[in-house]
Write a protein that holds these residues in place. Structure first.
Motif, PDB file in Angstrom:
ATOM      1  N   GLU A  57     -28.903   9.579  34.748  1.00 32.74           N
ATOM      2  CA  GLU A  57     -30.341   9.602  35.001  1.00 32.74           C
ATOM      3  C   GLU A  57     -30.794   8.803  36.212  1.00 32.74           C
ATOM      4  OE1 GLU A  57     -28.753   8.035  32.635  1.00 32.74           O
ATOM      5  OE2 GLU A  57     -29.524   6.004  32.472  1.00 32.74           O
ATOM      6  N   SER A  58     -30.015   7.821  36.650  1.00 27.45           N
ATOM      7  CA  SER A  58     -30.546   6.902  37.679  1.00 27.45           C
ATOM      8  C   SER A  58     -29.441   6.433  38.621  1.00 27.45           C
ATOM      9  CB  SER A  58     -31.138   5.670  36.980  1.00 27.45           C
ATOM     10  OG  SER A  58     -30.123   4.990  36.272  1.00 27.45           O
ATOM     11  N   TRP A  71     -28.764   3.396  39.039  1.00 26.28           N
ATOM     12  CA  TRP A  71     -28.080   2.365  38.246  1.00 26.28           C
ATOM     13  C   TRP A  71     -26.926   2.988  37.470  1.00 26.28           C
ATOM     14  CZ3 TRP A  71     -26.363   1.005  33.531  1.00 26.28           C
ATOM     15  CH2 TRP A  71     -26.191  -0.345  33.251  1.00 26.28           C
ATOM     16  N   ARG A  72     -27.202   4.139  36.826  1.00 30.32           N
ATOM     17  CA  ARG A  72     -26.193   4.766  35.970  1.00 30.32           C
ATOM     18  C   ARG A  72     -24.988   5.226  36.801  1.00 30.32           C
ATOM     19  NH1 ARG A  72     -25.678   3.311  31.344  1.00 30.32           N
ATOM     20  NH2 ARG A  72     -27.930   3.431  31.111  1.00 30.32           N
ATOM     21  N   ASP A  98     -23.717  -1.987  28.104  1.00 31.43           N
ATOM     22  CA  ASP A  98     -25.069  -1.885  28.653  1.00 31.43           C
ATOM     23  C   ASP A  98     -26.133  -1.945  27.560  1.00 31.43           C
ATOM     24  OD1 ASP A  98     -27.453  -1.016  29.908  1.00 31.43           O
ATOM     25  OD2 ASP A  98     -26.809   1.086  29.881  1.00 31.43           O
ATOM     26  N   ARG A  99     -26.189  -0.957  26.676  1.00 33.67           N
ATOM     27  CA  ARG A  99     -27.273  -0.900  25.685  1.00 33.67           C
ATOM     28  C   ARG A  99     -26.817  -1.321  24.289  1.00 33.67           C
ATOM     29  NH1 ARG A  99     -30.383   4.639  27.482  1.00 33.67           N
ATOM     30  NH2 ARG A  99     -30.787   3.962  29.624  1.00 33.67           N
ATOM     31  N   PHE A 102     -32.148  -7.631  28.078  1.00 37.02           N
ATOM     32  CA  PHE A 102     -33.277  -6.815  28.538  1.00 37.02           C
ATOM     33  C   PHE A 102     -34.629  -7.509  28.339  1.00 37.02           C
ATOM     34  CE2 PHE A 102     -30.281  -3.233  27.276  1.00 37.02           C
ATOM     35  CZ  PHE A 102     -29.880  -2.981  28.576  1.00 37.02           C
ATOM     36  N   PRO A 156     -33.175  -0.783  26.292  1.00 41.08           N
ATOM     37  CA  PRO A 156     -33.858  -1.421  27.434  1.00 41.08           C
ATOM     38  C   PRO A 156     -35.356  -1.130  27.450  1.00 41.08           C
ATOM     39  CG  PRO A 156     -32.372   0.327  28.198  1.00 41.08           C
ATOM     40  CD  PRO A 156     -32.094   0.114  26.752  1.00 41.08           C
ATOM     41  N   ARG A 158     -37.455  -4.482  27.224  1.00 36.83           N
ATOM     42  CA  ARG A 158     -38.196  -4.841  28.451  1.00 36.83           C
ATOM     43  C   ARG A 158     -39.698  -4.828  28.171  1.00 36.83           C
ATOM     44  NH1 ARG A 158     -34.260  -1.384  32.546  1.00 36.83           N
ATOM     45  NH2 ARG A 158     -32.555  -2.868  32.412  1.00 36.83           N
ATOM     46  N   TRP A 200     -36.650   6.935  33.342  1.00 41.64           N
ATOM     47  CA  TRP A 200     -35.696   6.279  34.253  1.00 41.64           C
ATOM     48  C   TRP A 200     -35.517   7.013  35.580  1.00 41.64           C
ATOM     49  CZ3 TRP A 200     -35.396   1.815  31.987  1.00 41.64           C
ATOM     50  CH2 TRP A 200     -35.078   1.661  30.647  1.00 41.64           C
ATOM     51  N   GLN A 206     -39.948  -0.089  34.646  1.00 39.45           N
ATOM     52  CA  GLN A 206     -38.786  -0.651  33.945  1.00 39.45           C
ATOM     53  C   GLN A 206     -37.456  -0.349  34.621  1.00 39.45           C
ATOM     54  OE1 GLN A 206     -39.160   0.367  29.773  1.00 39.45           O
ATOM     55  NE2 GLN A 206     -40.791  -1.130  29.469  1.00 39.45           N
ATOM     56  N   ASN A 207     -37.455   0.445  35.683  1.00 41.21           N
ATOM     57  CA  ASN A 207     -36.263   0.489  36.560  1.00 41.21           C
ATOM     58  C   ASN A 207     -36.688   0.851  37.980  1.00 41.21           C
ATOM     59  OD1 ASN A 207     -36.479   3.312  36.629  1.00 41.21           O
ATOM     60  ND2 ASN A 207     -34.322   3.669  36.196  1.00 41.21           N
ATOM     61  N   ASP A 246     -33.469  -3.618  38.061  1.00 36.95           N
ATOM     62  CA  ASP A 246     -32.182  -2.995  38.423  1.00 36.95           C
ATOM     63  C   ASP A 246     -31.564  -3.654  39.656  1.00 36.95           C
ATOM     64  OD1 ASP A 246     -31.893  -1.284  36.296  1.00 36.95           O
ATOM     65  OD2 ASP A 246     -32.187   0.569  37.425  1.00 36.95           O
TER      66      ASP A 246
HETATM   67  O1  AHR Z   1     -29.682   0.716  30.293  1.00 41.41           O
HETATM   68  C1  AHR Z   1     -29.931   0.290  31.589  1.00 41.41           C
HETATM   69  C2  AHR Z   1     -30.974   1.157  32.207  1.00 41.41           C
HETATM   70  O2  AHR Z   1     -30.622   2.511  32.137  1.00 41.41           O
HETATM   71  C3  AHR Z   1     -31.207   0.907  33.676  1.00 41.41           C
HETATM   72  O3  AHR Z   1     -32.063  -0.158  33.937  1.00 41.41           O
HETATM   73  C4  AHR Z   1     -31.805   2.194  34.084  1.00 41.41           C
HETATM   74  O4  AHR Z   1     -31.887   2.386  35.481  1.00 41.41           O
HETATM   75  C5  AHR Z   1     -30.824   3.074  33.406  1.00 41.41           C
HETATM   76  O5  AHR Z   1     -30.745   4.325  33.626  1.00 41.41           O
END
Ligand code: AHR
Length: 327
Positions: free
Chosen positions: A48-49, A51-52, A125-126, A144, A179, A183, A207, A232-233, A261
């Motif tokens: 999705e991002s 970051w990912r 991460d999560r 977070f 997150p 957050r 995201w 949030q990102n 991020d």
């Molecule tokens: O879980 C982390 C978050 O997931 C990041 O901050 C965001 O960019 C991502 O996709």
């Protein structure tokens, strides 16, 4: 499930990561010790991002460097796909499973299956919501809620000279993910402590840049006066920049923006003055994951919680950090 076994460390790959590796050195282990390279099944949330993408690259690179055989699956943001991937790792008897959970709830049944098969699970991460924390051996990632705290703190300090209330809108990540929840909670906790920041409204941007842009457009229609944005990102913050510019506003000046991020794209927008602060959430946790994965079989006790790196960037420190930013 818990077995004590004595093994001989001869695998060439292990020698890169284990101090004192020798062909006849012996250690004990809580889990069935693999006879060849460790096989890690990893289920990623999606792509999705920015970051990912960096997180995926970090995990693949670290697996290769540590000679861990990686079975990688991308769940495209779908919990059912993630559960199916974990079940396939159980069926093919990998040595260890890691995953970054798309949402917090609904994992207990599949994690019990992994436990019954004697396969340790690591969260990356999560986080998940469970009454039984023994369902995973370790979790690696960022705090977070403290990222939300820091975002509010820096934003609030930025308005030192301002006597009134600061109207903030929030661009949230996907609903149900840790997150997003943490957050949100962290930001509000700090914002409400002093009462200067007022969260007027929020909208999920999932995201992504496009999601952030669409969410910001909605908020611009709904909220009369927006002083600041908590995205949030970074990607959603970049989307907010586009929406604000399209509405004839100058992001970073007319509307201040704080994000989380610290990707290259986020730091670039910060150095250019379009964002005001960026809280770092490092995606580069591949090496930390491989350390845990290897320690499970060959090392010391594994920590239940491993924290990733964090910092807060402003315009100047972003410009300094950019040349070395790898993601
Ligand atoms: O879980 C982390 C978050 O997931 C990041 O901050 C965001 O960019 C991502 O996709």
């Amino acid at each position: 499930m818990r077995r004590r076994s004595f093994i001989s460390l001869g695998a060439a790959g292990m020698c890169t990561v284990l101090a004192g590796c020798g062909s006849d050195e012996q250690r004990d282990s809580r889990w069935d010790v693999p006879s060849g390279p460790i096989v890690l099944g990893f289920s990623q949330v999606g792509s999705e991002s920015g970051w990912r993408a960096a997180n995926t690259a970090s995990i693949k690179k670290a697996a290769e460097r540590n000679r861990v055989t990686l079975k990688f699956d991308n769940a495209d943001g779908d919990q059912k796909k993630q559960i199916a991937a974990i079940q396939s790792y159980i069926a093919t008897k990998v040595n260890v499973i890691a995953f970054s959970p798309v949402v917090e709830t609904g994992w207990d049944p599949v994690l019990r299956q992994a436990r019954d098969a004697g396969i340790p699970v690591v969260l990356t991460d999560r986080l998940i919501e469970t009454a039984d924390e023994s369902l995973y051996v370790s979790s690696i990632g960022a705090e977070f809620s403290s990222e939300g705290n820091l975002a509010a703190l820096y934003l609030e300090n930025d308005y030192d000279e301002f006597s009134g209330h600061v109207n903030v809108v929030e661009l949230r990540g996907t609903p149900g993910s840790s997150p997003t929840r943490l957050r949100t909670e962290g930001f509000r906790e700090t914002a409400y402590r002093h009462g200067k920041l007022r969260v007027m409204d929020s909208e999920p941007g999932n995201w992504t840049v496009a999601g952030g842009e669409a969410a910001m457009k909605k908020l611009l229609r709904r909220v009369k006066r927006i002083d600041a944005v908590f995205a949030q990102n970074d990607d959603m913050g970049l989307g907010a920049i586009k929406a604000l510019q399209a509405a004839g506003k100058k992001p970073g000046t007319d509307v201040r923006i704080v994000t989380v991020d610290a990707t290259r794209a986020g730091l670039k927008a910060l150095a250019d003055g379009k964002l005001n602060y960026v809280v770092e959430c490092s995606p580069e946790i591949g090496e930390q994951l491989m350390t845990v994965v290897i320690d499970l079989f060959f090392g010391a006790d594994v920590q239940k919680r491993v924290e990733s790196q964090k910092a807060v960037f402003d315009r100047n420190s972003a410009a300094d950090a950019l040349p070395d930013r790898t993601y």
